[in-house]
Design a protein around this motif. Sequence first.
Motif, PDB file in Angstrom:
ATOM      1  N   ASN A  61       0.832  -1.201   0.000  1.00 42.10           N
ATOM      2  CA  ASN A  61       0.000   0.000   0.000  1.00 42.10           C
ATOM      3  C   ASN A  61       0.866   1.250   0.000  1.00 42.10           C
ATOM      4  OD1 ASN A  61      -2.634  -1.124  -0.015  1.00 42.10           O
ATOM      5  ND2 ASN A  61      -2.267  -1.836   2.098  1.00 42.10           N
ATOM      6  N   ASP A  62       2.133   1.093  -0.399  1.00 42.18           N
ATOM      7  CA  ASP A  62       3.048   2.244  -0.384  1.00 42.18           C
ATOM      8  C   ASP A  62       2.522   3.368  -1.279  1.00 42.18           C
ATOM      9  OD1 ASP A  62       4.560   0.652   1.172  1.00 42.18           O
ATOM     10  OD2 ASP A  62       6.098   0.203  -0.354  1.00 42.18           O
ATOM     11  N   LYS A  63       2.768   4.613  -0.835  1.00 44.19           N
ATOM     12  CA  LYS A  63       2.372   5.772  -1.644  1.00 44.19           C
ATOM     13  C   LYS A  63       3.416   5.983  -2.741  1.00 44.19           C
ATOM     14  CE  LYS A  63      -1.195   6.862   0.861  1.00 44.19           C
ATOM     15  NZ  LYS A  63      -2.520   6.546   0.352  1.00 44.19           N
ATOM     16  N   ILE A  64       2.996   6.665  -3.821  1.00 42.08           N
ATOM     17  CA  ILE A  64       3.950   6.930  -4.907  1.00 42.08           C
ATOM     18  C   ILE A  64       4.147   8.454  -5.027  1.00 42.08           C
ATOM     19  CG2 ILE A  64       3.631   4.848  -6.250  1.00 42.08           C
ATOM     20  CD1 ILE A  64       1.643   7.808  -7.240  1.00 42.08           C
ATOM     21  N   SER A  65       5.200   8.855  -5.747  1.00 46.08           N
ATOM     22  CA  SER A  65       5.400  10.299  -5.914  1.00 46.08           C
ATOM     23  C   SER A  65       5.123  10.729  -7.358  1.00 46.08           C
ATOM     24  CB  SER A  65       6.820  10.685  -5.504  1.00 46.08           C
ATOM     25  OG  SER A  65       7.730   9.823  -6.141  1.00 46.08           O
ATOM     26  N   ASP A  66       5.438   9.855  -8.331  1.00 44.22           N
ATOM     27  CA  ASP A  66       5.234  10.236  -9.733  1.00 44.22           C
ATOM     28  C   ASP A  66       3.850   9.786 -10.205  1.00 44.22           C
ATOM     29  OD1 ASP A  66       5.295  10.728 -12.401  1.00 44.22           O
ATOM     30  OD2 ASP A  66       7.293   9.858 -12.736  1.00 44.22           O
ATOM     31  N   VAL A  67       2.873  10.703 -10.012  1.00 41.45           N
ATOM     32  CA  VAL A  67       1.477  10.351 -10.271  1.00 41.45           C
ATOM     33  C   VAL A  67       1.239  10.001 -11.740  1.00 41.45           C
ATOM     34  CG1 VAL A  67      -0.831  11.374 -10.379  1.00 41.45           C
ATOM     35  CG2 VAL A  67       0.535  11.616  -8.315  1.00 41.45           C
ATOM     36  N   SER A  68       1.796  10.797 -12.657  1.00 44.86           N
ATOM     37  CA  SER A  68       1.460  10.523 -14.058  1.00 44.86           C
ATOM     38  C   SER A  68       2.071   9.201 -14.525  1.00 44.86           C
ATOM     39  CB  SER A  68       1.841  11.679 -14.972  1.00 44.86           C
ATOM     40  OG  SER A  68       3.189  11.986 -14.773  1.00 44.86           O
ATOM     41  N   ALA A  69       3.263   8.851 -14.011  1.00 48.50           N
ATOM     42  CA  ALA A  69       3.848   7.553 -14.382  1.00 48.50           C
ATOM     43  C   ALA A  69       2.974   6.413 -13.862  1.00 48.50           C
ATOM     44  CB  ALA A  69       5.251   7.421 -13.805  1.00 48.50           C
ATOM     45  N   GLU A  70       2.377   6.602 -12.687  1.00 45.44           N
ATOM     46  CA  GLU A  70       1.556   5.538 -12.092  1.00 45.44           C
ATOM     47  C   GLU A  70       0.240   5.377 -12.860  1.00 45.44           C
ATOM     48  OE1 GLU A  70       3.308   4.019  -9.957  1.00 45.44           O
ATOM     49  OE2 GLU A  70       1.909   2.570  -9.103  1.00 45.44           O
ATOM     50  N   VAL A  71      -0.330   6.532 -13.281  1.00 44.84           N
ATOM     51  CA  VAL A  71      -1.570   6.455 -14.083  1.00 44.84           C
ATOM     52  C   VAL A  71      -1.270   5.728 -15.392  1.00 44.84           C
ATOM     53  CG1 VAL A  71      -3.308   7.808 -15.372  1.00 44.84           C
ATOM     54  CG2 VAL A  71      -2.624   8.508 -13.055  1.00 44.84           C
ATOM     55  N   GLU A  72      -0.101   6.026 -15.960  1.00 53.99           N
ATOM     56  CA  GLU A  72       0.266   5.386 -17.224  1.00 53.99           C
ATOM     57  C   GLU A  72       0.435   3.866 -17.023  1.00 53.99           C
ATOM     58  OE1 GLU A  72       3.497   7.399 -19.201  1.00 53.99           O
ATOM     59  OE2 GLU A  72       3.784   5.640 -20.509  1.00 53.99           O
ATOM     60  N   LYS A  73       1.043   3.522 -15.905  1.00 50.08           N
ATOM     61  CA  LYS A  73       1.238   2.098 -15.591  1.00 50.08           C
ATOM     62  C   LYS A  73      -0.130   1.391 -15.533  1.00 50.08           C
ATOM     63  CE  LYS A  73       3.676  -0.446 -11.930  1.00 50.08           C
ATOM     64  NZ  LYS A  73       4.371  -0.173 -10.646  1.00 50.08           N
ATOM     65  N   PHE A  74      -1.086   2.073 -14.880  1.00 46.57           N
ATOM     66  CA  PHE A  74      -2.436   1.504 -14.766  1.00 46.57           C
ATOM     67  C   PHE A  74      -3.070   1.349 -16.153  1.00 46.57           C
ATOM     68  CE2 PHE A  74      -7.037   2.546 -14.362  1.00 46.57           C
ATOM     69  CZ  PHE A  74      -7.430   1.320 -13.869  1.00 46.57           C
ATOM     70  N   GLN A  75      -2.930   2.426 -16.977  1.00 46.75           N
ATOM     71  CA  GLN A  75      -3.560   2.365 -18.310  1.00 46.75           C
ATOM     72  C   GLN A  75      -2.914   1.267 -19.173  1.00 46.75           C
ATOM     73  OE1 GLN A  75      -3.109   6.487 -19.263  1.00 46.75           O
ATOM     74  NE2 GLN A  75      -5.169   7.018 -18.490  1.00 46.75           N
ATOM     75  N   ASN A  76      -1.606   1.116 -19.039  1.00 47.63           N
ATOM     76  CA  ASN A  76      -0.944   0.035 -19.799  1.00 47.63           C
ATOM     77  C   ASN A  76      -1.500  -1.324 -19.392  1.00 47.63           C
ATOM     78  OD1 ASN A  76       0.685   1.621 -21.290  1.00 47.63           O
ATOM     79  ND2 ASN A  76       2.446   1.522 -19.884  1.00 47.63           N
ATOM     80  N   ALA A  77      -1.688  -1.491 -18.078  1.00 50.49           N
ATOM     81  CA  ALA A  77      -2.204  -2.782 -17.595  1.00 50.49           C
ATOM     82  C   ALA A  77      -3.614  -3.027 -18.132  1.00 50.49           C
ATOM     83  CB  ALA A  77      -2.206  -2.801 -16.067  1.00 50.49           C
ATOM     84  N   ILE A  78      -4.418  -1.960 -18.228  1.00 50.87           N
ATOM     85  CA  ILE A  78      -5.772  -2.099 -18.788  1.00 50.87           C
ATOM     86  C   ILE A  78      -5.657  -2.551 -20.253  1.00 50.87           C
ATOM     87  CG2 ILE A  78      -7.800  -0.758 -19.564  1.00 50.87           C
ATOM     88  CD1 ILE A  78      -8.023  -0.945 -16.688  1.00 50.87           C
ATOM     89  N   ASN A  79      -4.755  -1.890 -20.999  1.00 49.50           N
ATOM     90  CA  ASN A  79      -4.641  -2.232 -22.422  1.00 49.50           C
ATOM     91  C   ASN A  79      -4.138  -3.664 -22.610  1.00 49.50           C
ATOM     92  OD1 ASN A  79      -5.589   0.195 -23.221  1.00 49.50           O
ATOM     93  ND2 ASN A  79      -3.568   1.172 -23.285  1.00 49.50           N
TER      94      ASN A  79
END
Length: 570
Positions: free
Chosen positions: A31-49
């Motif tokens: 449950n660690d927090k992240i600092s680079d929000v846009s990289a994390e959103v991209e990671k999520f979107q890649n996983a969706i694709n």
Amino acid sequence: MAKSLNGIGASDGIAISKAYLLIEPDLSYSNDKISDVSAEVEKFQNAINQSKVELMQIRNNAEVALGADKAAIFDAHLLVLEDPELISPIEDNIKNNQANAASALMEVAQNFITIFESMDNEYMKERAADIRDVSKRVLSHILGVKLPNPSMIDESVVIIAEDLTPSDTAQLNKEFVQGFVTNIGGRTSHSAIMSRSLEIPAVVGTKDVTEQVSEGDIVIVDGSTGEVIINPEASVIESYKEKQSAFIAEKEALKQLINDPSVSKDGVHVELAANIGTPDDLVGVKNNGAEGIGLYRTEFLYMGRDQMPSEDEQFEAYKTVLSAMEGKRVVVRTLDIGGDKELPYLNLPKEMNPFLGYRAIRLCLDQQDIFRTQLRALLRASEFGKLSIMFPMIATINEFRSAKAILEEEKSKLAESGVNVSNDIELGIMVEIPSTAAMADIFAKEVDFFSIGTNDLIQYTMAADRMSERVSYLYQPYNPAILRLVKQVIDASHKEGKWTGMCGEMAGDTTAIPLLLGLGLDEFSMSATSILKARKQIKNLSQADMKKLAEKAINCATQEEVVALVNEIQ
Ligand code: PEP
Ligand code: MG
């Protein structure tokens, strides 16, 4: 280095192939927090694709291998991935709370699952199941962990698994699965029964094959001895290839008996029938010279899908089987769900002891709409062949009477609406519960026949779970206690001019067959692939001699003594 393991041989034959591990991977996340929000959103979107691409492949494969209805479930999963009401809150969770992609996904998904599951609405409950499946897939891509997709198998493999549920098995493409090996289970667990009807060599109950084998290892499965060899030397592979050829040659030789009647040396005819799970099994029934169907396990019609089969769908399946058997007897068992056979869309309560719980006839008498639909489908199909109906897991005569009364009601309603129903349908019960064996004389006055379900009768009599390899030493088909119950049931039926069959795995067991012939069993129903071997054996036995053998056996003290007696004569 070669290694070998021992388990319980569940289905004869030799398989030599690459291992495919059908194992739930570790999907734990922090449950660690992240600092680079846009990289994390991209990671999520890649996983969706990636999940979408994967689901489309699975969907297409499933359509070819299993048909459009089974593939439809993956369309529902694809829709979940397109749903902004699920996707946006996950992205917001990453952006607003610096949640990492995995925890953001699982928190939002879990909220939806909890809400949908608490609704008193079947459709929403199914959506909860879809979200659970899809979020697991997306999570696997976020974590970079591979999920097993059995419906994607497109090369020869041996499946290695903790256990195979009937719905796992329904997803397997039989063309590529050469064999399987599991950690748990015994000879009568459903994965073992299924492996016999599919003619796939299998070993179950190895305890830890999933820890011993790695993806891609070469595995030899000897389903006759229960031996599993991992990464064997070339010379060992060669000797098993010879064994494999000998097994195939023996099977071919037995084919000569395909049209022979099953008559003992002293002229007593018994019926050798087949157990089937779906109309697809009719091929094996024909190829192995079955004289009828002694058990049609209808629950497979209800499994591997996300809703109940309609009355018409069931009617078509029953009609197909009855017509194909051309007047030979077909014993159809009404729905036997519960125990190790689950129906996710029924949302059955979790129980401490599912084998002793809410299942089979208990569930059918409680949820009568399910039962009545099945009975109507059966009655409508009855004019296409020789139908016998039997109820599973009968514990009391009142259950039988209630089930019979419901059947009679549906029969009258159909007759009133002008539907043709055969007037020659036998009605019987499975004897799987010791209380029913004890009361066989009372039941025999009211039923047309008994079919002894030893898979369950043994587990209930010996109080030894049929799925547990740890107590498999107590799961004793030849224990005199079991033989006495079998005798009591057969004798009670004969006294009333009725017949007794056996559809548990014991009926096709070469050690049990001489005893059962001696006890006067009328019908032996088994995996189709065991029939020709059983026919050959019965032709060489005299019933009069086996009667004496059985008499001695029921007076033995232990299973070992009984086995020794049988071994003396064969
Ligand atoms: C039995 O219990 O013997 C039987 C044939 O039923 P199932 O294996 O489906 O429980
Ligand atoms: Mg049973």
